[in-house]
Design a protein around this motif. Structure first.
Motif, PDB file in Angstrom:
ATOM      1  N   UNK A 143     -29.064 -30.423 -34.991  1.00 41.21           N
ATOM      2  CA  UNK A 143     -29.497 -29.505 -36.264  1.00 41.21           C
ATOM      3  C   UNK A 143     -30.862 -29.000 -36.291  1.00 41.21           C
ATOM      4  N   UNK A 144     -30.851 -27.828 -36.826  1.00 40.27           N
ATOM      5  CA  UNK A 144     -32.246 -27.157 -37.008  1.00 40.27           C
ATOM      6  C   UNK A 144     -32.102 -26.317 -38.334  1.00 40.27           C
TER       7      UNK A 144
ATOM      8  N   UNK B 207     -25.306 -26.660 -43.233  1.00 41.65           N
ATOM      9  CA  UNK B 207     -26.126 -27.869 -43.860  1.00 41.65           C
ATOM     10  C   UNK B 207     -26.372 -27.761 -45.270  1.00 41.65           C
ATOM     11  N   UNK B 208     -25.923 -26.978 -45.977  1.00 42.85           N
ATOM     12  CA  UNK B 208     -26.050 -26.941 -47.274  1.00 42.85           C
ATOM     13  C   UNK B 208     -27.609 -26.502 -47.782  1.00 42.85           C
ATOM     14  N   UNK B 209     -28.127 -25.631 -46.908  1.00 38.97           N
ATOM     15  CA  UNK B 209     -29.577 -25.300 -47.272  1.00 38.97           C
ATOM     16  C   UNK B 209     -30.457 -25.802 -46.305  1.00 38.97           C
TER      17      UNK B 209
ATOM     18  N   UNK C  48     -29.087 -32.283 -50.866  1.00 41.52           N
ATOM     19  CA  UNK C  48     -29.028 -33.520 -51.297  1.00 41.52           C
ATOM     20  C   UNK C  48     -27.694 -34.312 -50.743  1.00 41.52           C
ATOM     21  N   UNK C  49     -26.902 -33.561 -49.748  1.00 38.70           N
ATOM     22  CA  UNK C  49     -26.079 -34.260 -49.045  1.00 38.70           C
ATOM     23  C   UNK C  49     -25.952 -35.447 -48.410  1.00 38.70           C
TER      24      UNK C  49
END
Length: 102
Positions: free
Chosen positions: A13-14, A73-75, A81-82
């Motif tokens: 991820x990035x 990734x939800x922001x 908050x995931x």
């Protein structure tokens, strides 16, 4: 047949972008993966998660496909908050994709 029957996966991820690799267990399955695990199918598979583009990169020399999912990734890790902020579970979710029988 599930994708996990012929391949394994890793994620990275990035920010708000997830990177998911799909690697054939056996090199002879690479062409089958290339034909059936398309960027569009991955986008559909993650339709409730990915808000941006899905780009596929082909790596035939190592029998792998690499997918870059923007807005996945939800922001982003520091803004979400995931529970799985880094998206490590996405590889397992992708391996649950249904493929046609060979």
């Amino acid at each position: 047949m599930k994708l996990r029957a012929i391949a394994h996966s890793r994620t990275g991820d990035k920010g708000d972008t997830s990177n998911i690799s799909v690697i054939a267990f056996d090199e002879t399955d690479y062409n089958f993966l290339r034909d059936h695990v398309t960027a569009e199918r991955v986008r559909q598979h993650f339709s409730g998660i990915v808000t941006g583009e899905v780009t596929r990169y082909e790596l035939p020399s190592i029998g792998a496909l690499n997918f870059v999912l923007t807005g996945a990734l939800g922001g982003g890790v520091t803004r979400s908050l995931a529970i799985d902020a880094h998206g490590k579970g996405l590889s397992s979710a992708l391996l649950d994709m249904d493929l046609p029988e060979r």
